[in-house]
Design a protein around this motif. Structure first.
Motif, PDB file in Angstrom:
ATOM      1  N   TYR A  83       0.884  -0.966   0.474  1.00  0.00           N
ATOM      2  CA  TYR A  83       0.149   0.159   0.272  1.00  0.00           C
ATOM      3  C   TYR A  83       0.893   1.177  -0.084  1.00  0.00           C
ATOM      4  O   TYR A  83       0.553   2.094  -1.059  1.00  0.00           O
ATOM      5  CB  TYR A  83      -1.000  -0.144   1.631  1.00  0.00           C
ATOM      6  CG  TYR A  83      -1.455   1.039   1.147  1.00  0.00           C
ATOM      7  CD1 TYR A  83      -3.223   0.367  -0.069  1.00  0.00           C
ATOM      8  CD2 TYR A  83      -1.504   2.203   1.066  1.00  0.00           C
ATOM      9  CE1 TYR A  83      -4.141   1.152   0.264  1.00  0.00           C
ATOM     10  CE2 TYR A  83      -3.520   2.717   1.190  1.00  0.00           C
ATOM     11  CZ  TYR A  83      -4.447   2.353   1.105  1.00  0.00           C
ATOM     12  OH  TYR A  83      -5.081   3.554  -0.299  1.00  0.00           O
ATOM     13  N   PHE A  84       2.240   1.465   0.204  1.00  0.00           N
ATOM     14  CA  PHE A  84       2.896   2.720   0.555  1.00  0.00           C
ATOM     15  C   PHE A  84       3.003   2.304  -0.551  1.00  0.00           C
ATOM     16  O   PHE A  84       3.386   4.126  -1.345  1.00  0.00           O
ATOM     17  CB  PHE A  84       3.682   2.526   1.879  1.00  0.00           C
ATOM     18  CG  PHE A  84       4.590   3.538   2.454  1.00  0.00           C
ATOM     19  CD1 PHE A  84       4.145   4.157   3.104  1.00  0.00           C
ATOM     20  CD2 PHE A  84       6.058   3.701   1.827  1.00  0.00           C
ATOM     21  CE1 PHE A  84       4.800   5.130   3.585  1.00  0.00           C
ATOM     22  CE2 PHE A  84       6.423   5.040   1.798  1.00  0.00           C
ATOM     23  CZ  PHE A  84       6.446   5.994   3.436  1.00  0.00           C
ATOM     24  N   ASP A  85       4.145   1.898  -0.992  1.00  0.00           N
ATOM     25  CA  ASP A  85       4.660   1.830  -2.369  1.00  0.00           C
ATOM     26  C   ASP A  85       3.898   1.908  -3.420  1.00  0.00           C
ATOM     27  O   ASP A  85       4.267   2.881  -4.203  1.00  0.00           O
ATOM     28  CB  ASP A  85       5.152   0.610  -2.860  1.00  0.00           C
ATOM     29  CG  ASP A  85       6.567  -0.219  -1.784  1.00  0.00           C
ATOM     30  OD1 ASP A  85       7.115   0.598  -0.833  1.00  0.00           O
ATOM     31  OD2 ASP A  85       6.956  -1.087  -1.670  1.00  0.00           O
ATOM     32  N   SER A  86       3.096   1.054  -3.353  1.00  0.00           N
ATOM     33  CA  SER A  86       1.458   2.195  -4.407  1.00  0.00           C
ATOM     34  C   SER A  86       0.990   3.456  -4.743  1.00  0.00           C
ATOM     35  O   SER A  86       0.792   4.249  -5.469  1.00  0.00           O
ATOM     36  CB  SER A  86       0.214   1.397  -4.738  1.00  0.00           C
ATOM     37  OG  SER A  86       0.801   0.027  -4.078  1.00  0.00           O
ATOM     38  N   TYR A  87       0.429   4.002  -3.231  1.00  0.00           N
ATOM     39  CA  TYR A  87       0.128   5.044  -2.908  1.00  0.00           C
ATOM     40  C   TYR A  87       0.547   5.976  -2.430  1.00  0.00           C
ATOM     41  O   TYR A  87       0.500   7.058  -2.473  1.00  0.00           O
ATOM     42  CB  TYR A  87      -1.169   4.773  -2.891  1.00  0.00           C
ATOM     43  CG  TYR A  87      -2.055   3.993  -3.016  1.00  0.00           C
ATOM     44  CD1 TYR A  87      -2.456   3.939  -4.493  1.00  0.00           C
ATOM     45  CD2 TYR A  87      -2.367   2.566  -2.544  1.00  0.00           C
ATOM     46  CE1 TYR A  87      -3.634   3.102  -5.127  1.00  0.00           C
ATOM     47  CE2 TYR A  87      -3.260   1.565  -3.155  1.00  0.00           C
ATOM     48  CZ  TYR A  87      -3.273   1.982  -4.713  1.00  0.00           C
ATOM     49  OH  TYR A  87      -4.170   0.855  -5.609  1.00  0.00           O
ATOM     50  N   LEU A  88       1.289   5.886  -1.734  1.00  0.00           N
ATOM     51  CA  LEU A  88       1.991   6.864  -0.369  1.00  0.00           C
ATOM     52  C   LEU A  88       3.432   7.147  -0.698  1.00  0.00           C
ATOM     53  O   LEU A  88       4.040   8.197  -0.687  1.00  0.00           O
ATOM     54  CB  LEU A  88       1.939   6.760   0.995  1.00  0.00           C
ATOM     55  CG  LEU A  88       0.543   6.174   1.332  1.00  0.00           C
ATOM     56  CD1 LEU A  88       0.219   5.451   3.224  1.00  0.00           C
ATOM     57  CD2 LEU A  88      -0.530   7.386   1.372  1.00  0.00           C
ATOM     58  N   ALA A  89       4.367   5.900  -1.466  1.00  0.00           N
ATOM     59  CA  ALA A  89       6.407   6.245  -1.487  1.00  0.00           C
ATOM     60  C   ALA A  89       6.167   7.821  -1.985  1.00  0.00           C
ATOM     61  O   ALA A  89       7.412   8.607  -1.596  1.00  0.00           O
ATOM     62  CB  ALA A  89       6.816   5.284  -1.720  1.00  0.00           C
ATOM     63  N   ARG A  90       5.772   8.370  -3.351  1.00  0.00           N
ATOM     64  CA  ARG A  90       6.337   9.017  -3.577  1.00  0.00           C
ATOM     65  C   ARG A  90       5.508  10.774  -4.087  1.00  0.00           C
ATOM     66  O   ARG A  90       6.077  11.165  -4.149  1.00  0.00           O
ATOM     67  CB  ARG A  90       6.044   8.759  -5.707  1.00  0.00           C
ATOM     68  CG  ARG A  90       6.492   7.053  -5.762  1.00  0.00           C
ATOM     69  CD  ARG A  90       6.452   7.289  -7.243  1.00  0.00           C
ATOM     70  NE  ARG A  90       7.317   6.041  -7.374  1.00  0.00           N
ATOM     71  CZ  ARG A  90       7.538   5.027  -8.688  1.00  0.00           C
ATOM     72  NH1 ARG A  90       7.133   6.175 -10.063  1.00  0.00           N
ATOM     73  NH2 ARG A  90       7.962   4.576  -8.781  1.00  0.00           N
ATOM     74  N   ALA A  91       4.838  10.062  -2.616  1.00  0.00           N
ATOM     75  CA  ALA A  91       4.237  12.269  -2.326  1.00  0.00           C
ATOM     76  C   ALA A  91       5.093  12.824  -1.169  1.00  0.00           C
ATOM     77  O   ALA A  91       6.519  12.436  -1.174  1.00  0.00           O
ATOM     78  CB  ALA A  91       3.034  12.028  -1.404  1.00  0.00           C
ATOM     79  N   ASP A  92       4.933  14.262  -1.464  1.00  0.00           N
ATOM     80  CA  ASP A  92       6.300  14.471  -1.068  1.00  0.00           C
ATOM     81  C   ASP A  92       5.578  15.294   0.574  1.00  0.00           C
ATOM     82  O   ASP A  92       6.653  14.931   2.138  1.00  0.00           O
ATOM     83  CB  ASP A  92       6.143  16.296  -1.591  1.00  0.00           C
ATOM     84  CG  ASP A  92       6.922  16.585  -2.626  1.00  0.00           C
ATOM     85  OD1 ASP A  92       7.404  16.260  -3.088  1.00  0.00           O
ATOM     86  OD2 ASP A  92       5.478  16.802  -3.751  1.00  0.00           O
ATOM     87  N   GLU A  93       4.290  14.718   1.078  1.00  0.00           N
ATOM     88  CA  GLU A  93       4.027  15.149   2.389  1.00  0.00           C
ATOM     89  C   GLU A  93       3.154  13.896   2.540  1.00  0.00           C
ATOM     90  O   GLU A  93       1.514  13.445   1.858  1.00  0.00           O
ATOM     91  CB  GLU A  93       3.999  16.433   3.112  1.00  0.00           C
ATOM     92  CG  GLU A  93       3.483  16.231   4.213  1.00  0.00           C
ATOM     93  CD  GLU A  93       2.938  17.887   4.731  1.00  0.00           C
ATOM     94  OE1 GLU A  93       3.355  18.113   4.416  1.00  0.00           O
ATOM     95  OE2 GLU A  93       2.611  17.933   6.286  1.00  0.00           O
ATOM     96  N   ARG A  94       2.884  13.404   3.730  1.00  0.00           N
ATOM     97  CA  ARG A  94       1.765  11.711   4.152  1.00  0.00           C
ATOM     98  C   ARG A  94       1.279  12.464   5.352  1.00  0.00           C
ATOM     99  O   ARG A  94       1.772  12.999   6.184  1.00  0.00           O
ATOM    100  CB  ARG A  94       3.034  10.631   4.489  1.00  0.00           C
ATOM    101  CG  ARG A  94       2.411  10.170   3.050  1.00  0.00           C
ATOM    102  CD  ARG A  94       3.923   8.927   3.514  1.00  0.00           C
ATOM    103  NE  ARG A  94       4.665   8.723   3.801  1.00  0.00           N
ATOM    104  CZ  ARG A  94       6.118   9.018   2.656  1.00  0.00           C
ATOM    105  NH1 ARG A  94       5.720   9.647   1.307  1.00  0.00           N
ATOM    106  NH2 ARG A  94       7.747   9.666   3.325  1.00  0.00           N
ATOM    107  N   ILE A  95       0.167  12.946   5.076  1.00  0.00           N
ATOM    108  CA  ILE A  95      -0.855  13.084   6.288  1.00  0.00           C
ATOM    109  C   ILE A  95      -2.104  11.995   6.186  1.00  0.00           C
ATOM    110  O   ILE A  95      -2.799  11.270   5.374  1.00  0.00           O
ATOM    111  CB  ILE A  95      -1.643  14.477   5.942  1.00  0.00           C
ATOM    112  CG1 ILE A  95      -0.847  15.056   5.747  1.00  0.00           C
ATOM    113  CG2 ILE A  95      -2.474  14.543   7.024  1.00  0.00           C
ATOM    114  CD1 ILE A  95      -0.996  16.260   4.545  1.00  0.00           C
ATOM    115  N   GLY A  96      -1.826  11.577   7.960  1.00  0.00           N
ATOM    116  CA  GLY A  96      -2.848  10.394   8.056  1.00  0.00           C
ATOM    117  C   GLY A  96      -4.161  11.005   8.636  1.00  0.00           C
ATOM    118  O   GLY A  96      -3.755  11.846  10.101  1.00  0.00           O
TER     119      GLY A  96
END
Ligand SMILES: Nc1nc2c(ncn2[C@@H]2O[C@H](COP(=O)(O)OP(=O)(O)O)[C@@H](O)[C@H]2O)c(=O)[nH]1
Ligand SMILES: Nc1nc2c(ncn2[C@@H]2O[C@H](COP(=O)(O)OP(=O)(O)O)[C@@H](O)[C@H]2O)c(=O)[nH]1
Lengths: 477, 477
Positions: free
Chosen positions: B260-273
C-alpha cells in the motif's frame, strides 16, 4: 519545443492562452503523437479557419444565409454554406459526430456551427480563432432540433422517399435535415451517395443529427476519396488529428484533468487506462466482466500476475516500479476488486500497482452538467495512458483511444453473461468504429458488403457489421 | 546505518530476517524517531530476553510453574513467575494492554506469555529471540479465559472483597486473575496499590484481562516510579519504544503495509494520516464530522484550502507539490468527500492532494481474520505519516501515533451531533490515554484526582477523566 505546443502544426498559434489553458497546455501531459498531421491537412485547417471567420455567426454572409433560411428558399443565400450540428446522445457519441460533421464541412467547403445544447460551452473551448462555432441564439430552427426526425418535412430521406427532391430540381429548400442516427432508413442513407451530395451542394443549410462516427463511409465515396487521401496519407489518424484539433477541454474540465493527473498518475512509471462499459444490465460489478478484465490484462502482460501464495514481494527495493491503473466505469466495483487484488497479493514481477477511479456515477445522467464534465475529464485522462484497454461498442472508449493515439486492447463483448475467450484483442487502428454504416453500392444500386470494398475500410474488431478506417500497416491483415 | 535497522538499539540483532521481514525492514519506511531509547531500557530489554529464554514455554521452570498451577498452590513453582495476557477486545486495545502487561512484567521481573486468541499469530511476529511468547496449548486455564470475570474464584478483586487474601497469607493461590477491564471495581483497582503488589509477588501466575492502557497509573506507584524514570527518562515515549519493540507485523501484514505504501504513498512529498472513528451511530458519513475534518485540517494548515471559485490552479508546474492523505475509517464517505473536494477545486497554494483509503469494512468485525490484518496494516500505515489527525477516544489512533512517534491533532469528540469549535487540538504527548484510571490514594485510603498528583501524569486531551503520561516539555502547561 513550440512545435509540440501546437501539436505538430495542428493548432493555430493565434489564440489567447488564459481563456483555454488546455489548448496549448495539453502537449505537456501527452506522449508524443505516433503520427504527424500532413502539411496538406494543416493548410486546409488554416484555410478553414479563414472561411469560418469570413462566414461565422457575426458575418454578413451568415446574416444573408439566415435570411434565406427564414424565407424557406435556397435562393440568394450569399457566399457561405453551413453544416449545423445538433447536440444529441452521450458525450462520446457527440464528440464523434461533431468530428464527422466537421470533416464533412471541410470536404464540402461549408462552415460548421454547433447547437450548444445543455453543456457544450461548459465542456469545450472554441476551436476556431476569431469566430465562434456556436450557432447564434436567434437561429430559427433551434427550437425544432429536438423534434427533427425522419418524417420532418425538410428531412432529406423523407424528401427522397416522396420524390420531392432531385438534382434537376430548380427550387431547392433553404435547409435539409440529415437524419444520420442509428435508426436511419435506406433513404436517409443516400447521404452517402455522390449523386445525392450533388443535390445538397445547392442547399445553404445542412442540419445533421447523428450518433455515429460516419467518416469511414465517406472514404467509400469517389467524390471525397482523393481529398481524404491527401488530408490523411496514413489514413488511420483521422480522429486523432481532428479530435485534438477540435476538442479542447474548458478550463473547468482542464482543472479536473490536471488535478487528477498530478495527484494520482503523474508520478507512476507507467499508466494503464481501463475503460469499463457494460451494456448487460445488473447492479454492481459483473463477475464475468471482472474475470475478463483480469484475464485480459494478465494474459497480455498489461498488468503483472499476482502470487496468490505470496505475502511479501520477493525483492523489495527503493525503486520499485509503479504502474498506475486508471479505471473508468459507472460502477465502483471493478476498480475496487482490482485495487484489492494488488493490495492483497504481491506481483510476480515485484512491480507495485496502484488502482484509481475518478468518479462512479452509478448510471448515465446526461442532463446533470457536472456529470458530463466528469465524463469528458475521464475520457481525456484515459487518453493520457501508455496502454489502454477499452470496452466493445463504446464511443467513450473510442474518444480516449483516438485522442491518445493509442491502439487499445478491446474487451470482447460478452455473450450469455460469460467471460469471452480470448478476453480481448488488439485494435487494428486507433480509429473509431462506425456502428451503423450503409451497405449499399450507389452506382450499382444494390446491397454490398461495404467492409470489403477497399483495404483501408474494414469491419471493426468489436462489431462485425461496423466499419472503421485502418492504416497502411494493417490493410492486409 | 545498522543502528537504524535496530531502531537505536531497541531491537535485538539476533533474529533471522526472512521469517519476519518487518522487524529489520521497518526503519526504511519510518521517519527517524524523535526520541532514542535510553541505554537503561536497552539493557533491561536484553536482560528480559535472557529471562524469557530461561523461563519460556519450552523451559524446565515453565514446566514446574505449570505443575504448581495444576496443583492450585503457589508452593514449589520453581524460579520463574509469569504474566499471562488474555486476548480481549479490539485490536488497538489489545496492542495497548499487551504493552501495559509487558511493562508490568518488566517491572516485576516476570515473563510475559500471551493467549494467541483467534489471530495473534497471523498479526504479529515473535518479539523475543529464541523463545516464543505464546502460551503453550496445554495451559490449563486457557479454556476459562473467556469466562474469567470479577466473580471468578481466583479474581484478585473478588478475593480482596471477601478478605481471602492479604500479605500475611501463608497459602497463596497458584494464580491470580487480574480484572483490569473498563468495568472493574474498587477492589480490582487495588492492583494499583503497592501493598497489593507485595501480595502478588508471591503468586507465580498473574492472568490479566484488560482493555486499557494502564501504564499511566503505574507511574503513580512509589514502588515503580524510580524504575520507570530510569527506563524512560523523557517519559512520553513509553509506548513509542515498547510498541516498536513488541509489535512487528507478520509477513502477511507487512505485505499489505509495504504494497500500500509503495503504491499510493511513497512518492508523495508529504504524507498526512486522518483516522476517523465515529462513535455516534448512523450510516454513511456524518456531515458534522465531515465539516470537522475539513475545518481542522484547513485551520491548522495540515491541508491547503481550496478556491471554490477557481477552476485551474494558478501556477501549474512540472514540480507541483503532492500531499498524500491516508484516511482510515470503517466508512468510505469521508475520504470520498475529501477526494472530491480536491478534485473539484484547485488549492490556494497550488499543491495537489491525493486522498486514499485502504479498506472500508463497514463495521467492526473482529472475528474475521482478514479484518484485523487490515486494521493492523492501517494503524501501521497511519503511523508512517508526517502529520497525523486522530479521533478522540480511539485506541486505534493511539497505536498509530505511538508507533509513529507523532503528536497528533485530535478531533474533539462531537457533542449533540454538531461540529465542535475548535474542531481539533494538538496532543500534549504521543502517549496513549488510560481511559479508566483509578482515583484512589492507596496510602491515604481515599479518593483523589490522580490527574494532578505529578506533573508527568495528566488528564488526557480527549477524555477529561483519562490519564496520560506527558513529556518534560509539557509538564507545566
Ligand atoms: N464519468 C463517467 N461517465 C460515464 C462512464 N461511462 C459512461 N458514462 C456516461 O454515460 C455516457 C455514455 O455515452 P457515450 O459517452 O456516448 O458513450 P457510449 O454510450 O459508451 O458509446 C457518457 O457520456 C457519460 O455520461 C464513465 O466511465 N465515467
Ligand atoms: N480496517 C479498519 N478497521 C477499523 C477501523 N476503525 C475501526 N476498525 C475496526 O474496529 C476495531 C476497533 O477496535 P480498536 O482497534 O480497539 O479501536 P477503538 O475501538 O477505536 O479503541 C479495530 O480493531 C478494527 O477491527 C479502520 O479505520 N480500519
Amino acid at each position: 519545443q513550440p512545435g509540440d505546443r501546437l501539436l505538430g502544426g495542428l493548432l493555430s498559434p493565434g489564440f489567447d492562452d488564459g481563456s483555454c489553458l488546455s489548448r496549448y497546455g495539453s502537449f505537456s501531459y501527452r506522449r508524443p503523437s505516433p503520427n504527424n498531421p500532413s502539411a496538406y491537412l494543416i493548410s486546409r485547417l488554416r484555410n478553414y479557419e479563414s472561411l469560418h471567420k469570413r462566414c461565422g455567426p457575426n458575418s454578413k454572409p451568415y446574416k444573408e444565409a439566415l435570411e434565406a433560411l427564414r424565407s424557406g428558399s435556397a435562393v440568394g443565400y450569399g457566399e457561405c454554406k453551413y453544416v449545423v450540428w445538433i447536440s444529441f446522445s452521450g458525450l462520446g457519441n457527440r464528440i464523434l459526430t461533431l468530428t464527422s460533421s466537421f470533416l464533412y464541412a471541410l470536404l464540402t467547403n461549408r462552415v460548421l456551427l454547433i447547437d450548444q445544447g445543455k453543456d457544450m460551452m461548459d465542456l469545450f473551448c472554441e476551436p476556431f480563432p476569431d469566430e465562434s462555432w456556436l450557432l447564434s441564439k436567434d437561429f430559427p430552427v433551434t427550437d425544432q432540433f429536438d423534434s427533427l426526425g425522419q418524417s420532418s418535412p425538410n428531412c432529406h430521406g423523407h424528401l427522397l422517399k416522396n420524390n420531392m427532391i432531385n438534382s434537376t430540381e430548380k427550387r431547392m429548400p433553404s435547409y435539409l435535415y440529415l437524419h444520420l442516427a442509428h435508426d436511419y432508413n435506406d433513404h436517409d442513407k443516400m447521404f452517402f451517395c455522390d449523386e445525392d451530395q450533388k443535390v445538397m451542394e445547392k442547399v445553404p443549410w445542412l442540419i445533421i443529427k447523428s450518433d455515429n462516427y460516419f467518416i469511414p463511409s465517406l472514404f467509400l465515396m469517389p467524390s471525397f476519396e482523393q481529398e481524404l487521401f491527401n488530408l490523411f496519407p496514413h489514413k488511420e489518424a483521422i480522429f486523432h488529428h481532428l479530435g485534438r484539433y477540435l476538442f479542447h477541454p474548458s478550463n473547468h474540465v482542464w482543472g479536473l484533468i490536471t488535478r487528477y493527473f498530478d495527484s494520482y498518475l503523474a508520478r507512476a512509471d507507467e499508466r494503464i487506462g481501463i475503460q469499463i462499459r457494460t451494456l448487460d444490465g445488473g447492479d454492481g460489478p459483473l463477475s464475468y466482466v471482472m474475470d475478463q478484465i483480469i484475464a485480459c490484462t494478465q494474459n497480455e502482460e498489461i498488468l503483472p500476475k499476482v502470487d496468490q501464495h505470496g505475502t511479501v514481494s520477493s525483492s523489495p527495493s527503493e525503486d520499485t516500479r509503479l504502474k498506475a491503473v486508471l479505471v473508468t466505469s459507472l460502477n465502483l466495483g471493478y476498480s475496487d476488486n482490482l485495487k484489492n487484488l494488488y493490495w492483497m497479493y504481491p506481483t510476480v514481477t515485484g512491480e507495485v500497482v496502484g488502482v484509481y477511479q475518478a468518479s462512479h456515477e452509478g448510471y448515465q445522467q446526461t442532463e446533470k452538467p457536472l456529470h458530463n464534465l466528469k465524463a469528458w475529464a475521464e475520457m481525456y485522462l484515459l487518453s493520457l495512458s501508455d496502454v489502454l484497454v477499452t470496452s466493445s461498442w463504446s464511443t467513450f472508449g473510442y474518444v480516449a483511444q483516438g485522442l491518445g493515439g493509442l491502439k487499445p486492447w478491446i474487451l470482447v463483448k460478452p455473450e450469455n453473461r460469460t467471460t469471452p475467450n480470448p478476453p480481448c484483442g488488439r485494435a487494428m487502428s486507433m480509429e473509431p468504429c462506425f456502428h451503423a454504416p450503409p451497405f449499399y453500392d450507389c452506382k450499382a444500386k444494390r446491397g454490398i458488403d461495404t467492409g470489403v470494398v477497399v483495404p483501408h475500410v474494414r469491419h471493426c474488431e468489436d462489431m462485425s457489421w461496423g466499419l472503421k478506417v485502418v492504416g497502411d500497416d494493417h490493410q492486409d491483415l
